[in-house]
Scaffold this motif. Structure first.
Motif, PDB file in Angstrom:
ATOM      1  N   ASP A 263       0.831  -1.217   0.000  1.00 51.51           N
ATOM      2  CA  ASP A 263       0.000   0.000   0.000  1.00 51.51           C
ATOM      3  C   ASP A 263       0.866   1.268   0.000  1.00 51.51           C
ATOM      4  N   GLY A 264       1.917   1.256  -0.804  1.00 46.48           N
ATOM      5  CA  GLY A 264       2.777   2.436  -0.948  1.00 46.48           C
ATOM      6  C   GLY A 264       3.787   2.645   0.177  1.00 46.48           C
ATOM      7  N   LYS A 265       3.790   1.736   1.164  1.00 42.64           N
ATOM      8  CA  LYS A 265       4.740   1.877   2.293  1.00 42.64           C
ATOM      9  C   LYS A 265       5.804   0.789   2.255  1.00 42.64           C
ATOM     10  N   ASN A 266       7.034   1.161   2.615  1.00 45.45           N
ATOM     11  CA  ASN A 266       8.110   0.178   2.712  1.00 45.45           C
ATOM     12  C   ASN A 266       8.142  -0.405   4.122  1.00 45.45           C
ATOM     13  N   LEU A 267       7.889  -1.718   4.228  1.00 45.43           N
ATOM     14  CA  LEU A 267       7.845  -2.378   5.533  1.00 45.43           C
ATOM     15  C   LEU A 267       9.027  -3.326   5.693  1.00 45.43           C
ATOM     16  N   SER A 268       9.581  -3.376   6.891  1.00 53.00           N
ATOM     17  CA  SER A 268      10.595  -4.389   7.186  1.00 53.00           C
ATOM     18  C   SER A 268       9.868  -5.729   7.315  1.00 53.00           C
ATOM     19  N   SER A 269      10.654  -6.787   7.373  1.00 56.54           N
ATOM     20  CA  SER A 269      10.073  -8.128   7.515  1.00 56.54           C
ATOM     21  C   SER A 269       9.193  -8.214   8.776  1.00 56.54           C
ATOM     22  N   ALA A 270       9.695  -7.670   9.884  1.00 56.31           N
ATOM     23  CA  ALA A 270       8.934  -7.712  11.144  1.00 56.31           C
ATOM     24  C   ALA A 270       7.694  -6.826  11.075  1.00 56.31           C
ATOM     25  N   SER A 291       3.655 -15.498   3.229  1.00 54.66           N
ATOM     26  CA  SER A 291       3.572 -14.193   3.893  1.00 54.66           C
ATOM     27  C   SER A 291       4.816 -13.357   3.631  1.00 54.66           C
ATOM     28  N   HIS A 292       5.943 -14.031   3.457  1.00 53.37           N
ATOM     29  CA  HIS A 292       7.228 -13.357   3.243  1.00 53.37           C
ATOM     30  C   HIS A 292       7.914 -13.901   1.992  1.00 53.37           C
ATOM     31  N   ALA A 293       8.990 -13.251   1.582  1.00 50.79           N
ATOM     32  CA  ALA A 293       9.715 -13.669   0.379  1.00 50.79           C
ATOM     33  C   ALA A 293      10.354 -15.041   0.588  1.00 50.79           C
ATOM     34  N   GLU A 294      10.539 -15.771  -0.494  1.00 55.40           N
ATOM     35  CA  GLU A 294      10.885 -17.199  -0.417  1.00 55.40           C
ATOM     36  C   GLU A 294      12.115 -17.552   0.429  1.00 55.40           C
ATOM     37  N   ASP A 295      13.074 -16.619   0.552  1.00 55.18           N
ATOM     38  CA  ASP A 295      14.248 -16.938   1.367  1.00 55.18           C
ATOM     39  C   ASP A 295      14.333 -16.103   2.649  1.00 55.18           C
ATOM     40  N   ASP A 296      13.244 -15.432   2.996  1.00 56.22           N
ATOM     41  CA  ASP A 296      13.194 -14.665   4.244  1.00 56.22           C
ATOM     42  C   ASP A 296      12.764 -15.602   5.377  1.00 56.22           C
ATOM     43  N   PHE A 297      13.683 -16.483   5.767  1.00 58.03           N
ATOM     44  CA  PHE A 297      13.342 -17.496   6.775  1.00 58.03           C
ATOM     45  C   PHE A 297      12.976 -16.866   8.120  1.00 58.03           C
ATOM     46  N   ASP A 298      13.627 -15.751   8.467  1.00 52.43           N
ATOM     47  CA  ASP A 298      13.288 -15.089   9.737  1.00 52.43           C
ATOM     48  C   ASP A 298      11.840 -14.606   9.715  1.00 52.43           C
ATOM     49  N   GLY A 299      11.438 -14.079   8.566  1.00 55.37           N
ATOM     50  CA  GLY A 299      10.059 -13.606   8.417  1.00 55.37           C
ATOM     51  C   GLY A 299       9.064 -14.735   8.637  1.00 55.37           C
ATOM     52  N   LEU A 318       8.007 -20.763  -0.960  1.00 54.67           N
ATOM     53  CA  LEU A 318       8.913 -21.174   0.123  1.00 54.67           C
ATOM     54  C   LEU A 318       9.340 -22.637  -0.029  1.00 54.67           C
ATOM     55  N   PHE A 319       8.390 -23.537  -0.312  1.00 55.26           N
ATOM     56  CA  PHE A 319       8.686 -24.979  -0.346  1.00 55.26           C
ATOM     57  C   PHE A 319       8.735 -25.586  -1.752  1.00 55.26           C
ATOM     58  N   VAL A 320       8.097 -24.924  -2.712  1.00 52.20           N
ATOM     59  CA  VAL A 320       8.037 -25.378  -4.116  1.00 52.20           C
ATOM     60  C   VAL A 320       7.788 -26.893  -4.281  1.00 52.20           C
TER      61      VAL A 320
END
Ligand code: PGA
Ligand code: ZN
Length: 415
Positions: A263-270, A291-299, A318-320
């Motif tokens: 929505d036009g905002k830059n959000l960190s993973s958290a 919910s998060h990008a495929e290699d953002d395991f912390d997310g 994430l799992f493909v």
């Protein structure tokens, strides 16, 4: 009468987006079957390789003549007269060995999958039993009709709606499949009326859901909630989303490095995790995919820790559909469910292995179409035969989506 595969032939056909894909025709001399291969747009980087020609003079480089030739020459010569379609595992193992690579880049996952699925269909036909029954014989366990997750509003890479989240799905909670499908269709029509009244576009995206240019994500939930109420299903329909977050992450997607553009905002993973938390407070969301990008395991791990005991958290990119990626995800507690797409991994037997691992770890399983589909309804039978529990195969429009739901109506009669 020989039961072996007598002929296998591939041709280039078009998918629902008008892009080339592979169709495989297989015969034992008596029975002949077809299998058509789907194709994604928001593909995960860890998926098996979909072999495309890259020849810009044909179909903007998207031709699949190389994959077709691999079936008609290498695979045909190697399997015809030698393999029985009943021996799915043996055939799939052989195809893997013939390819010889981890990601199926020699023959192409599109070539291999067409052959693998056609064999299952031929085996069912030889026995005179429905495909779901044959798949269940191979997989073991129970059979059941899946709960449908219907994608009524399209965003992300599947539409130009401007919404970061790719799929807004409605999930009715009736016992019967046909009741769930009806609730989905009625809500879909009310959604169309509400959007039209507001002067929004009612054209549909790649998966048959509407693609209005709404101001933001909460507006999407609001308008669908209104449609659910108007259709008389308040409290009877829940929400699921596929964020497909790899597609709004990082510089290549117009976000700041390492951030998510929502929505036009830059959000960190958290911060993105907190954003989902706010949505969960407001709306009856029961499932969040990628919910998060495929290699953002912390997310992913953060999501599982915060919400994993309340809702379903599904790994797709994430799992493909890959057993090794899933094992990693189990180990690192990245999710509690997996999306299953046969063309992400490339053979039926590997799909089964991944699903068995998922079930043994009490992970939820969701059988899924791709955004580029065909009239092939294989995944409907797959969902039933493996007792997957859930299916997502688009909205309540466009034949390539509806065909899977209609096949489930037929199976409902049989069960
Ligand atoms: P795709 O989308 O087929 O374009 O990958 C479906 C999904 O992400 O679930
Ligand atoms: Zn997805």
């Amino acid at each position: 009468m020989s039961q072996t595969i007598e002929t296998v032939f591939a041709r280039e056909i078009l998918d629902s987006r008008g892009n080339p894909t592979v169709e495989v025709e297989m015969s034992d001399g008596k029975n002949t079957v077809l299998a058509k291969v789907p194709s994604g747009a928001s593909t995960g980087i860890h998926e098996a390789l979909e072999l495309r020609d890259g020849d810009k003079s044909r179909f903007l480089g998207k031709g699949v003549l190389k994959a077709v030739a691999n079936v008609n020459e290498k695979i045909s010569e190697a399997i015809c007269g030698k393999f029985e379609p009943q021996n799915q595992q043996e055939l799939d193992d052989f195809l893997l060995a013939l390819d010889g690579t981890e990601n199926k880049s020699t023959l192409g996952a599109n070539a291999i999958l067409g052959v693998s699925l056609a064999a299952a269909r031929l085996a069912a036909m030889q026995q005179g039993i429905p495909l779901w029954k044959h798949l269940n014989n191979l997989f073991g366990g129970e059979t059941s009709l899946p709960r449908p997750m219907m994608n009524v509003l399209n965003g992300g890479k599947h539409a130009d709606s401007g919404l970061a989240i790719q799929e807004f799905m409605i999930v009715p909670k009736f016992e019967e499949f046909s009741a769930n499908l009806r609730a989905g269709a009625e809500t879909f029509h009310h959604l169309k009326k509400i959007l039209a009244k507001r002067g929004e576009s009612v054209g549909v995206g790649d998966e048959g859901g509407f693609a209005p240019r709404l101001p933001g994500i909460t507006d999407a939930f609001e308008v669908i909630s209104e449609a659910i109420d108007a259709a008389g299903y308040s409290g009877k329909i829940e929400f699921a989303i596929d964020a497909a977050a790899s597609e709004f992450f990082g510089e290549k997607n117009g976000a700041e490095p390492g951030k998510y553009l929502v929505d036009g905002k830059n959000l960190s993973s958290a911060e993105l995790t907190d954003f989902y938390g706010e949505l969960l407070e407001k709306y009856p969301i029961v499932s969040i995919e990628d919910s998060h990008a495929e290699d953002d395991f912390d997310g992913f791990a953060g999501m599982q820790e915060k919400f994993g005991d309340k809702i379903q958290l599904v790994g797709d990119d994430l799992f493909v559909t890959n057993k090794k990626r899933l094992a990693l995800g189990i180990d690192k507690k990245l999710a509690n469910a997996i999306l299953i797409k046969v063309n992400q991994i490339g053979t039926l037997s590997e799909t089964f292995e991944t699903m068995k691992l998922a079930k043994s770890e009490n992970f939820g399983t969701v059988i899924s179409h791709r955004s580029g589909e065909t009239s092939d309804d294989f995944i409907a039978d797959l969902a039933v035969g493996t007792d997957a529990g859930q299916i997502k195969t688009g909205s309540l429009s466009r034949s390539e989506r509806i065909e899977k739901y209609n096949q489930l109506l037929r199976i409902e009669e049989q069960l």
